[in-house]
Each structure stands twice: as structure tokens, then as C-alpha cells.
Design an enzyme around this catalytic site. Sequence first.
Site, mmCIF file in Angstrom:
data_model
loop_
_atom_site.group_PDB
_atom_site.id
_atom_site.type_symbol
_atom_site.label_atom_id
_atom_site.label_comp_id
_atom_site.label_asym_id
_atom_site.label_seq_id
_atom_site.Cartn_x
_atom_site.Cartn_y
_atom_site.Cartn_z
ATOM 1 N N HIS A 1 6.153 -7.873 -0.760
ATOM 2 C CA HIS A 1 5.431 -7.897 -1.652
ATOM 3 C C HIS A 1 5.108 -8.001 -3.195
ATOM 4 O O HIS A 1 4.485 -7.290 -4.185
ATOM 5 C CB HIS A 1 3.987 -8.543 -1.342
ATOM 6 C CG HIS A 1 4.552 -10.094 -0.221
ATOM 7 N ND1 HIS A 1 3.294 -10.393 0.381
ATOM 8 C CD2 HIS A 1 5.914 -11.443 -0.695
ATOM 9 C CE1 HIS A 1 3.952 -11.633 0.773
ATOM 10 N NE2 HIS A 1 5.344 -12.071 0.221
ATOM 11 N N GLY B 1 1.736 -6.867 12.729
ATOM 12 C CA GLY B 1 0.155 -7.101 12.110
ATOM 13 C C GLY B 1 0.272 -7.769 11.549
ATOM 14 O O GLY B 1 -0.404 -7.565 9.987
ATOM 15 N N ASP C 1 0.893 -1.186 -0.273
ATOM 16 C CA ASP C 1 0.128 0.179 -0.070
ATOM 17 C C ASP C 1 1.007 1.621 0.489
ATOM 18 O O ASP C 1 0.136 1.921 -0.222
ATOM 19 C CB ASP C 1 -0.908 -0.128 0.827
ATOM 20 C CG ASP C 1 0.260 -0.019 2.539
ATOM 21 O OD1 ASP C 1 0.858 0.877 2.751
ATOM 22 O OD2 ASP C 1 -0.829 -0.919 3.169
HETATM 23 P P1 OAD Z 1 -3.311 -11.205 7.157
HETATM 24 O O1 OAD Z 1 -4.377 -11.162 6.950
HETATM 25 O O2 OAD Z 1 -2.474 -12.774 6.879
HETATM 26 O O3 OAD Z 1 -2.973 -11.129 8.645
HETATM 27 C C1 OAD Z 1 -2.985 -9.856 9.277
HETATM 28 C C2 OAD Z 1 -2.908 -9.984 10.781
HETATM 29 O O4 OAD Z 1 -2.977 -8.673 11.767
HETATM 30 C C3 OAD Z 1 -3.500 -11.049 12.040
HETATM 31 O O5 OAD Z 1 -2.673 -11.900 12.282
HETATM 32 C C4 OAD Z 1 -4.817 -9.695 12.513
HETATM 33 O O6 OAD Z 1 -5.289 -10.571 13.633
HETATM 34 C C5 OAD Z 1 -3.853 -8.920 12.703
HETATM 35 N N1 OAD Z 1 -4.124 -7.826 13.331
HETATM 36 C C6 OAD Z 1 -5.440 -6.854 11.640
HETATM 37 N N2 OAD Z 1 -6.050 -5.684 12.597
HETATM 38 C C7 OAD Z 1 -4.326 -5.574 13.172
HETATM 39 C C8 OAD Z 1 -4.573 -4.112 14.381
HETATM 40 N N3 OAD Z 1 -5.256 -3.171 14.195
HETATM 41 N N4 OAD Z 1 -3.231 -4.608 15.313
HETATM 42 C C9 OAD Z 1 -2.265 -5.564 14.973
HETATM 43 N N5 OAD Z 1 -3.014 -6.733 14.486
HETATM 44 C C10 OAD Z 1 -3.825 -6.981 13.196
HETATM 45 O O7 OAD Z 1 -1.991 -10.485 6.511
HETATM 46 P P2 OAD Z 1 -0.954 -10.395 5.782
HETATM 47 O O8 OAD Z 1 0.328 -11.600 7.143
HETATM 48 O O9 OAD Z 1 0.015 -9.162 5.119
HETATM 49 O O10 OAD Z 1 0.461 -11.065 0.301
HETATM 50 O O11 OAD Z 1 -0.580 -11.380 4.804
HETATM 51 C C11 OAD Z 1 0.354 -12.096 4.174
HETATM 52 C C12 OAD Z 1 0.576 -11.828 2.505
HETATM 53 O O12 OAD Z 1 -0.871 -12.922 2.297
HETATM 54 C C13 OAD Z 1 -0.242 -10.108 2.036
HETATM 55 O O13 OAD Z 1 0.857 -9.839 2.045
HETATM 56 C C14 OAD Z 1 -0.937 -11.102 1.112
HETATM 57 C C15 OAD Z 1 -1.651 -11.683 1.692
HETATM 58 O O14 OAD Z 1 -1.668 -12.787 0.394
HETATM 59 C C16 OAD Z 1 0.140 -11.673 -1.095
HETATM 60 O O15 OAD Z 1 -0.678 -11.260 -1.791
HETATM 61 C C17 OAD Z 1 0.904 -12.208 -1.958
#
Ligand code: OAD
Length: 238
Positions: free
Chosen positions: A118, A186, A103
Site C-alpha cells: 500500500h 494484525g 508507517d
Molecule cells: P484494520 O483497521 O482493518 O484492521 C486492524 C486489525 O488489527 C483488526 O482486525 C484488529 O482486531 C487488529 N488489532 C488491533 N490491534 C491489535 C493488536 N495490538 N494485536 C493484534 N491485533 C490487533 O487494518 P488493516 O487490516 O491493516 O488501506 O486495513 C487494511 C487496509 O485498509 C489499510 O492498509 C488501509 C485501510 O483502509 C488503504 O488505505 C488503501
Amino acid sequence: MSPLTRARHLLARAQRVAILTGAGISAESGIPTFRGPNGLWRDYRPEDLATPEAFARDPQLVWEWYMWRRALIAAAEPNAGHLALVAIEQRVTTCTLITQNVDGLHDRAGSTHIHKIHGDIWLTRCQECGYQRHDRTVVFTEVPLCPDCGARLRPGVVWFGEPLPRLVWEDAQRAVADCQVLLIAGTSAQVFPAAGLIGLASDAGAATVEINREDTFHSVGVTVSLRGLCGDLLPKLV
Ligand code: OAD
């Protein structure tokens, strides 16, 4: 000692810090995460929208989805979590920010050493030649074509099944292997190879500090796991 105090002590003693962020840090800016109750992968299937095969099959659909996400992101502002990471960068000797987010909110917040493993949603690049263009204003209503070679242009992000950008990934691994503290903010850390950075840090002897609103697969293995929102806990950590 509370987990927050322990994390503050670890960070206060560190001069080499690496940070791994995921969609959760941008959630408080209004950008949906991927997993969890309101995650994008609840309503959409990655294999329809975020793979090279999906793009070959239906490039119009894939572009429409990325244009929709670009519009959501364009309306968002960096939040207190992003800003706290800028403050950390200013206080330590070496700070490498590794983000799975596409983003651009870390850039807009003012972080400088950012490794976008990514890719970047504002980048549009040619499938065939080296043409690429970074533009936050362009709107495509149909599949754009390369001005140099005429092939299809695609979003400059990494899709499932694709390798990470090699140099960026190598730098990220080096920074993690060399850091004293890895901050993990996050991310569900379920997607590899990014998730492997956590084990790499621990194996290299670094302390690992996780910030997440809920437990993850890594919560028991990290040095300190803080439960709460990035926008609340990251400023408290700093
Ligand atoms: P996820 O959606 O898998 O995980 C987001 C995490 O953030 C979760 O563990 C939530 O509990 C946590 N979370 C949400 N809101 C929060 C907040 N305000 N404060 C603290 N924690 C919070 O997203 P990513 O781990 O980024 O890849 O996912 C990794 C990759 O999977 C992405 O880059 C994307 C996706 O598919 C591709 O598209 C290749």
C-alpha cells in the site's frame, strides 16, 4: 496441544515463511488502526481522504490529513511485535514480509525483505512524471508542486480504487504461493487484493497462522488462529 504450541511447531519446521501485516501490529506503537472502535474510518470517510477523486477535489484537505498521520507516525517507535518479525527473518532461509502498513516501522525495526503493497507515507511523488522523494522530515503546509514538471505532488500511498504497485504485488504473490507458513498479523484482511493472499497460501498448501486481538472473517479458515496482541504473541511465537 495449545494453539500457540501448534503455531510454534509449524513455524519451527518451516524454512520459507511469508508474513502479512496490517495496522494492528502498529497499534501498540500508538498508531490508530482503520476499523474497530477507535479506527480512523470511524471519524473519517475514506472517500473524502483516500481516493484519487478526493485528492482532485480537495488536495489541501488530503495533504493536511496525511501530514497529521505523518506526525503521529513520526512520534511512534517499533514495538515487540515488529522486533519479533525481525527475529523470524533471521532464523529461516526465506522470509518475505508483506505489509499493508505505510508507517515504515518494519524498516525501523530492522526487517529487510519488505513488500509495501500500500505504499509508504514518507514517500512524496508526482502525479504526472516520475519524480519522487523519500523524506521523514519535510513538512508541507500547502499542496507541494513537482520541482521537475510543476504538477501536484501527492503522498506515495495506494488509495482506494488504485492498483497496487505491480512488481511489489507480483513478488508478494510469488512469495505467498511458495511459502510453507503464512503468518497473518494484525489485519482485519477485509481489503482486497491483499486479503486474497490468505486463500492463495492455503490453495498452495501452506499453513496459515493468524494473530489478531479479535476474530476475523478468516479465523475459521486458517490453520491456527491465535487471539491476543501482536506485541505479546509474536515474541512468544519466536
Ligand atoms: P484494520 O483497521 O482493518 O484492521 C486492524 C486489525 O488489527 C483488526 O482486525 C484488529 O482486531 C487488529 N488489532 C488491533 N490491534 C491489535 C493488536 N495490538 N494485536 C493484534 N491485533 C490487533 O487494518 P488493516 O487490516 O491493516 O488501506 O486495513 C487494511 C487496509 O485498509 C489499510 O492498509 C488501509 C485501510 O483502509 C488503504 O488505505 C488503501
